[in-house]
Design a protein around this motif. Structure first.
Motif, PDB file in Angstrom:
ATOM      1  N   GLU A  60       0.829  -1.214   0.000  1.00  0.00           N
ATOM      2  CA  GLU A  60       0.000   0.000   0.000  1.00  0.00           C
ATOM      3  C   GLU A  60       0.860   1.259   0.000  1.00  0.00           C
ATOM      4  O   GLU A  60       1.853   1.351   0.728  1.00  0.00           O
ATOM      5  CB  GLU A  60      -0.908   0.007   1.243  1.00  0.00           C
ATOM      6  CG  GLU A  60      -1.992   1.068   1.158  1.00  0.00           C
ATOM      7  CD  GLU A  60      -2.912   1.081   2.398  1.00  0.00           C
ATOM      8  OE1 GLU A  60      -3.640   2.077   2.552  1.00  0.00           O
ATOM      9  OE2 GLU A  60      -2.879   0.122   3.192  1.00  0.00           O
ATOM     10  N   LEU A  61       0.464   2.228  -0.843  1.00  0.00           N
ATOM     11  CA  LEU A  61       1.150   3.526  -0.864  1.00  0.00           C
ATOM     12  C   LEU A  61       0.380   4.515   0.017  1.00  0.00           C
ATOM     13  O   LEU A  61      -0.772   4.830  -0.251  1.00  0.00           O
ATOM     14  CB  LEU A  61       1.233   4.090  -2.287  1.00  0.00           C
ATOM     15  CG  LEU A  61       2.040   5.393  -2.402  1.00  0.00           C
ATOM     16  CD1 LEU A  61       3.540   5.117  -2.382  1.00  0.00           C
ATOM     17  CD2 LEU A  61       1.668   6.165  -3.663  1.00  0.00           C
ATOM     18  N   HIS A  62       1.030   4.989   1.067  1.00  0.00           N
ATOM     19  CA  HIS A  62       0.453   6.034   1.918  1.00  0.00           C
ATOM     20  C   HIS A  62       0.996   7.378   1.448  1.00  0.00           C
ATOM     21  O   HIS A  62       2.181   7.486   1.130  1.00  0.00           O
ATOM     22  CB  HIS A  62       0.836   5.797   3.380  1.00  0.00           C
ATOM     23  CG  HIS A  62       0.383   4.463   3.901  1.00  0.00           C
ATOM     24  ND1 HIS A  62      -0.867   4.263   4.452  1.00  0.00           N
ATOM     25  CD2 HIS A  62       1.006   3.256   3.918  1.00  0.00           C
ATOM     26  CE1 HIS A  62      -0.997   2.992   4.803  1.00  0.00           C
ATOM     27  NE2 HIS A  62       0.127   2.356   4.493  1.00  0.00           N
ATOM     28  N   LEU A 109      10.397   9.096  10.639  1.00  0.00           N
ATOM     29  CA  LEU A 109      10.033   7.709  10.319  1.00  0.00           C
ATOM     30  C   LEU A 109      10.512   6.767  11.423  1.00  0.00           C
ATOM     31  O   LEU A 109       9.770   5.891  11.878  1.00  0.00           O
ATOM     32  CB  LEU A 109      10.660   7.277   8.982  1.00  0.00           C
ATOM     33  CG  LEU A 109      10.178   7.971   7.711  1.00  0.00           C
ATOM     34  CD1 LEU A 109      10.932   7.429   6.504  1.00  0.00           C
ATOM     35  CD2 LEU A 109       8.673   7.803   7.510  1.00  0.00           C
ATOM     36  N   ILE A 110      11.763   6.966  11.849  1.00  0.00           N
ATOM     37  CA  ILE A 110      12.305   6.100  12.906  1.00  0.00           C
ATOM     38  C   ILE A 110      11.470   6.258  14.172  1.00  0.00           C
ATOM     39  O   ILE A 110      11.104   5.271  14.814  1.00  0.00           O
ATOM     40  CB  ILE A 110      13.797   6.430  13.188  1.00  0.00           C
ATOM     41  CG1 ILE A 110      14.645   6.144  11.938  1.00  0.00           C
ATOM     42  CG2 ILE A 110      14.314   5.615  14.372  1.00  0.00           C
ATOM     43  CD1 ILE A 110      16.109   6.575  12.047  1.00  0.00           C
ATOM     44  N   TYR A 111      11.139   7.500  14.516  1.00  0.00           N
ATOM     45  CA  TYR A 111      10.331   7.780  15.703  1.00  0.00           C
ATOM     46  C   TYR A 111       9.007   7.003  15.650  1.00  0.00           C
ATOM     47  O   TYR A 111       8.613   6.342  16.615  1.00  0.00           O
ATOM     48  CB  TYR A 111      10.060   9.286  15.801  1.00  0.00           C
ATOM     49  CG  TYR A 111       9.117   9.672  16.925  1.00  0.00           C
ATOM     50  CD1 TYR A 111       9.604   9.923  18.211  1.00  0.00           C
ATOM     51  CD2 TYR A 111       7.739   9.791  16.704  1.00  0.00           C
ATOM     52  CE1 TYR A 111       8.749  10.268  19.243  1.00  0.00           C
ATOM     53  CE2 TYR A 111       6.874  10.129  17.739  1.00  0.00           C
ATOM     54  CZ  TYR A 111       7.386  10.372  19.005  1.00  0.00           C
ATOM     55  OH  TYR A 111       6.528  10.707  20.021  1.00  0.00           O
ATOM     56  N   GLY A 112       8.339   7.079  14.500  1.00  0.00           N
ATOM     57  CA  GLY A 112       7.036   6.428  14.357  1.00  0.00           C
ATOM     58  C   GLY A 112       7.122   4.914  14.455  1.00  0.00           C
ATOM     59  O   GLY A 112       6.377   4.285  15.210  1.00  0.00           O
ATOM     60  N   LYS A 161       0.564   5.347   8.294  1.00  0.00           N
ATOM     61  CA  LYS A 161       0.037   6.679   7.959  1.00  0.00           C
ATOM     62  C   LYS A 161       0.377   7.695   9.054  1.00  0.00           C
ATOM     63  O   LYS A 161       0.826   8.815   8.777  1.00  0.00           O
ATOM     64  CB  LYS A 161      -1.485   6.582   7.744  1.00  0.00           C
ATOM     65  CG  LYS A 161      -2.159   7.899   7.384  1.00  0.00           C
ATOM     66  CD  LYS A 161      -1.913   8.330   5.950  1.00  0.00           C
ATOM     67  CE  LYS A 161      -2.823   9.484   5.556  1.00  0.00           C
ATOM     68  NZ  LYS A 161      -2.104  10.586   4.895  1.00  0.00           N
ATOM     69  N   THR A 162       0.205   7.320  10.307  1.00  0.00           N
ATOM     70  CA  THR A 162       0.540   8.204  11.435  1.00  0.00           C
ATOM     71  C   THR A 162       2.032   8.531  11.418  1.00  0.00           C
ATOM     72  O   THR A 162       2.440   9.685  11.605  1.00  0.00           O
ATOM     73  CB  THR A 162       0.183   7.508  12.776  1.00  0.00           C
ATOM     74  OG1 THR A 162      -1.181   7.107  12.716  1.00  0.00           O
ATOM     75  CG2 THR A 162       0.393   8.431  13.960  1.00  0.00           C
TER      76      THR A 162
END
Length: 342
Positions: free
Chosen positions: A268-270, A294-297, A305-306
């Motif tokens: 899936e592309l977000h 990105l690493i944090y998430g 998505k978040t």
């Protein structure tokens, strides 16, 4: 994924900023910032409360001591840093927003980091308590030895089942030792779980297809099509990789910017919300901030998505900060997402 430290590996650089008019010569003053792509990532993560460690090489002198103190004050674990060699890498970048025309000058040959050789770093020791390893394509661009040190790190990271992220930072003024990125990067990319860059960098460094007709105009739908194409090509070519992120940043008017990003995972592309603004301050380190987001998430096991929205807002906020690393807090980033929500 959030069980141990995130270790970022790369060269600490001082960015020196002469103004375009030579005013610095009258004032005997040169503004400078502490930088380096991977240090920018480590600084952001530490600021956001993620256990963050940094590995570079510095000479043994009082400037390095002060820099180590500075990193520790920013809550970055510096235990793994190698002390060797004679100098700290520098780069010169005129003040102002547009890096592309500014002409960066590197002064980093023969630095402590450039003199790293395989066998210098005890990776087993360095990776104790580490669950995520981050590096960028700037590292192997320096010379063959540093490229070999990266390969050595990745081998041990794989043995220890450490998650690996790679930023496909392309620096045309590096890569001067007789290898094109395409000869060095694919081997390293094979060991990575998350690859971040853009469709042009993926083409130049990993040999992924570039369809000119999709990127000729800044047409969002076509760019998103290409993001999917590039992401799927990367996942096919590098089976270990499960997540691909792409950033799209375009000039908007004289001094503004248009910015959006994508994240491809599990078929899936977000797509992030889009940020358009007429005036920015400093483009340096925005991509590093996106990477840190990105690493944090993913470290906090947030959904894709978040994670993407957080990283994009973090990168956008960096455009208004005059330094290499971000100073924006998690709360401010979350406010930004709301403020610009479409």
């Amino acid at each position: 994924m959030g069980t141990g430290k995130v270790l970022s590996f790369g060269e600490l650089l001082l960015r020196i900023c002469p103004d375009g008019d030579g005013q610095w010569l009258q004032e005997n003053k040169l503004p400078f910032y502490v930088g380096g792509a991977e240090l920018n990532v480590a600084t952001a993560l530490a600021l956001w409360g993620v256990p963050s460690a940094y590995l570079t090489a510095l000479p043994e002198n009082f400037v390095s001591e002060q820099l180590l103190g500075y990193l520790k004050n920013h809550l970055i674990d510096t235990d793994a840093i190698v002390l060797q060699g004679d100098r700290i890498g520098l780069y010169y970048l005129p003040k102002g927003t547009d890096l592309k025309n500014a002409g960066v000058i590197y002064d980093r040959a023969g630095s402590a980091y450039a003199d790293l050789t395989p066998g210098t770093i005890d990776w087993d020791k360095v990776f104790e308590g580490v669950s995520w390893f981050h590096f960028s394509a700037i590292c192997p661009a320096i010379n063959q030895n540093v490229a070999d040190v990266c390969a050595e790190a990745l081998q041990v990271a794989q043995e220890r089942n450490i998650f690996v992220s790679l930023d496909l930072n392309y620096r045309a003024k590096l890569w001067k030792y007789g290898k094109d990125p395409i000869e060095a990067m694919p081997t390293l990319a094979k060991a990575c779980d998350l690859i971040m860059g853009n469709v042009w960098a993926a083409n130049k460094m990993l040999g992924m297809p570039l369809q000119e007709e999709l990127v000729a105009e800044v047409e969002k739908e076509k760019l998103l099509q290409h993001a999917t194409l590039t992401s799927e090509a990367i996942l096919q070519e590098f089976p270990k990789c499960k997540i691909v992120a792409n950033t799209f940043r375009f000039d908007h008017g004289a001094q503004g910017i248009r910015y959006f990003t994508t994240l491809y995972t599990q078929g899936e592309l977000h797509v992030s919300q889009e940020y358009v603004v007429d005036q920015i301050l400093d483009k340096v380190g925005s991509g590093d901030c996106f990477m840190a987001g990105l690493i944090y998430g993913f470290f906090h096991q947030n959904d894709p998505k978040t994670t993407l929205e957080f990283a994009t807002a973090a990168a956008f906020k960096k455009l208004f900060i005059q330094s290499d690393a971000t100073t924006t807090t998690v709360a401010e980033i979350e406010e930004t997402i709301q403020a610009y929500a479409n």
